[in-house]
Design a protein around this motif. Structure first.
Motif, PDB file in Angstrom:
ATOM      1  N   ARG A 184       2.220  16.807   1.525  1.00 33.27           N
ATOM      2  CA  ARG A 184       1.556  18.051   1.934  1.00 33.27           C
ATOM      3  C   ARG A 184       0.708  18.609   0.799  1.00 33.27           C
ATOM      4  N   ALA A 185       1.218  18.592  -0.419  1.00 29.66           N
ATOM      5  CA  ALA A 185       0.458  19.103  -1.564  1.00 29.66           C
ATOM      6  C   ALA A 185      -0.813  18.272  -1.776  1.00 29.66           C
ATOM      7  N   ILE A 186      -0.707  16.948  -1.619  1.00 28.62           N
ATOM      8  CA  ILE A 186      -1.878  16.080  -1.766  1.00 28.62           C
ATOM      9  C   ILE A 186      -2.898  16.368  -0.677  1.00 28.62           C
ATOM     10  N   SER A 216       6.574  11.575  11.753  1.00 32.03           N
ATOM     11  CA  SER A 216       5.543  12.616  11.765  1.00 32.03           C
ATOM     12  C   SER A 216       5.698  13.598  10.618  1.00 32.03           C
ATOM     13  N   ARG A 217       6.900  13.720  10.084  1.00 32.29           N
ATOM     14  CA  ARG A 217       7.172  14.753   9.070  1.00 32.29           C
ATOM     15  C   ARG A 217       6.326  14.550   7.824  1.00 32.29           C
ATOM     16  N   PHE A 218       6.120  13.290   7.410  1.00 31.06           N
ATOM     17  CA  PHE A 218       5.367  13.054   6.179  1.00 31.06           C
ATOM     18  C   PHE A 218       4.013  12.389   6.454  1.00 31.06           C
ATOM     19  N   THR A 219       3.564  12.493   7.707  1.00 35.00           N
ATOM     20  CA  THR A 219       2.225  11.995   8.058  1.00 35.00           C
ATOM     21  C   THR A 219       1.438  13.109   8.741  1.00 35.00           C
ATOM     22  N   THR A 220       1.600  13.243  10.032  1.00 32.66           N
ATOM     23  CA  THR A 220       0.845  14.247  10.797  1.00 32.66           C
ATOM     24  C   THR A 220       1.134  15.657  10.313  1.00 32.66           C
ATOM     25  N   ALA A 222       2.345  16.671   7.574  1.00 32.53           N
ATOM     26  CA  ALA A 222       1.961  16.887   6.174  1.00 32.53           C
ATOM     27  C   ALA A 222       0.454  16.995   5.998  1.00 32.53           C
ATOM     28  N   GLY A 223      -0.324  16.639   7.044  1.00 31.12           N
ATOM     29  CA  GLY A 223      -1.771  16.812   6.971  1.00 31.12           C
ATOM     30  C   GLY A 223      -2.576  15.550   6.808  1.00 31.12           C
ATOM     31  N   VAL A 243      -3.714   4.302  13.016  1.00 32.56           N
ATOM     32  CA  VAL A 243      -3.397   5.468  13.830  1.00 32.56           C
ATOM     33  C   VAL A 243      -4.266   6.634  13.371  1.00 32.56           C
ATOM     34  N   VAL A 244      -5.103   7.108  14.267  1.00 32.23           N
ATOM     35  CA  VAL A 244      -5.919   8.286  13.993  1.00 32.23           C
ATOM     36  C   VAL A 244      -5.053   9.509  14.238  1.00 32.23           C
ATOM     37  N   LEU A 245      -4.855  10.316  13.214  1.00 26.68           N
ATOM     38  CA  LEU A 245      -4.031  11.521  13.327  1.00 26.68           C
ATOM     39  C   LEU A 245      -4.879  12.776  13.500  1.00 26.68           C
ATOM     40  N   ASN A 246      -6.030  12.789  12.850  1.00 19.57           N
ATOM     41  CA  ASN A 246      -6.930  13.937  12.918  1.00 19.57           C
ATOM     42  C   ASN A 246      -8.296  13.454  13.399  1.00 19.57           C
TER      43      ASN A 246
END
Length: 373
Positions: A184-186, A216-220, A222-223, A243-246
């Protein structure tokens, strides 16, 4: 005029190769185990069963089949309602296609010096993707906002490739795992600079198993913007996924996949493997087991005099330093690779099919070779 008696060129009796599958011969010992790579392992029996299930009859090619269609729904369950999945052939293809989708022609990628895209893809991101890699040395394979800033500058400098994406690997090439908070910080930092974030998830399942977190917790959540999801290192025959997340940050993935030679004609056989992996808990069971075997190996070797484990064992890899001559003798008994030729550091990988007996036998062999030294 007499009829020719020469055999027809397609007559199996005249061919210099076996006539069919009944003539196939097993050319390896199925009991052989090594610690070189989780790619050495075979196909998980549940995945083989899924492949047989998808066989027979005709399905529309190039991804318009029932299995690939269902995969969209399945991956949204893991990565959120905006996720769109694109099966591809391999990890290099997944990474190069992903990175092209979040960069422009003059774009650059900030990554760890140890990143697979920098070290192990034969220059494909640069030669095939046309991308400049801006690398940063890290002690544990993990980037931080501060490390990213060493390369994330010169955004309006026409003489410098423009940093447009940060690429991280989860779990890392050194077997360490980012926490959700670190990712998330990155992502927050990269987005603040106008950059996208790509996650190389060749061993994403091992990271989830280690962290005890949903994918999803450390991918979608997290941003992250785009993701490569691995399969072959976790029991698949072949295939990875982009996988396209955004979708707001990703462009032309459908066309880039074809342009990058990653569009499978019989895609149902890639997709059904991922269905077998992710429809239930096979992905997690296999990853947990591989991680547990790496933990068992680390505990078995940590007290062997002359052996130093160099990284925290957080996934399915163990990195160690030991005398080079010992490693070379041990390699004649078990396959594994040197990670750093200069220092003699080695890497031992565990797989979904690694057994406790495999680990204990390897540790005993290592102890014997160290005593001989």
């Amino acid at each position: 005029m007499t009829e020719s008696t020469a055999p027809h060129p397609l007559d199996p009796s005249s061919a210099p190769y076996p006539a069919g599958p009944t003539d196939a011969v097993r050319r390896h010992d199925p009991n052989t185990r090594g610690f070189a790579s989780d790619n050495y392992a075979g196909v998980h029996p549940e995945v083989l069963a899924a492949l047989a299930l998808a066989n027979g009859g005709h399905q529309v090619s190039y991804g318009a089949d029932a299995y690939t269609d269902h995969l969209q729904e399945l991956f949204r369950g893991h990565f959120g309602p905006t996720a769109e999945v694109f099966p591809v052939f391999n990890g290099t293809g997944a990474n190069v296609t992903s990175l092209q989708a979040v960069t422009e022609r003059w774009g650059a990628v900030v990554c760890a010096e140890s990143a697979h895209i920098n070290v192990d893809e034969c220059g494909a991101p640069e030669r095939v993707g046309g991308l400049k890699l801006l690398t940063v040395p890290t002690p544990d394979g993990k980037l931080t906002p501060e490390l990213i800033d060493r390369q994330a500058y010169g955004f309006d400098d026409e003489h410098r490739a423009q940093p447009q994406v940060v690429s991280i690997t989860q779990s890392t090439e050194l077997g360490t795992c980012y926490t959700p908070e670190e990712i998330r910080a990155i992502c927050d930092h990269a987005h603040g600079l106008g950059m996208a974030v790509h996650v190389d998830g060749a061993r994403l399942a091992n990271a989830a198993a280690s962290l005890g977190e949903p994918l999803s917790r450390f991918t979608t959540e997290a941003g992250a913007d785009i993701l490569s999801v691995g399969g072959t290192k976790n029991g698949l025959l072949l295939g990875e996924c982009v996988v396209v997340l955004n979708p707001d940050r990703v462009r032309a993935l459908k066309h880039l996949r074809k342009l990058s030679m990653q569009l499978a004609s019989k895609m149902r056989f890639v997709s059904v493997q991922f269905e077998a992996l992710f429809a239930g808990d096979l992905w997690l069971r296999s990853a947990r087991h591989a991680n547990a075997m790496a933990g068992r190996l680390e505990r078995a070797v940590r007290d062997v005099e002359g052996v130093t484990v160099t990284q925290p064992v957080q996934a399915n890899a163990v990195f160690a330093l030991l005398p080079r001559e010992v490693s070379e003798r041990l390699q004649k008994r078990y396959r594994f690779y040197f990670w750093d030729e200069a220092t003699g550091e080695v890497r031992w990988m565990c797989s979904f099919d690694t057994t406790e007996e495999d680990v204990d036998g390897f540790a005993a062999a290592l102890a014997e070779e160290m005593q001989s030294a």
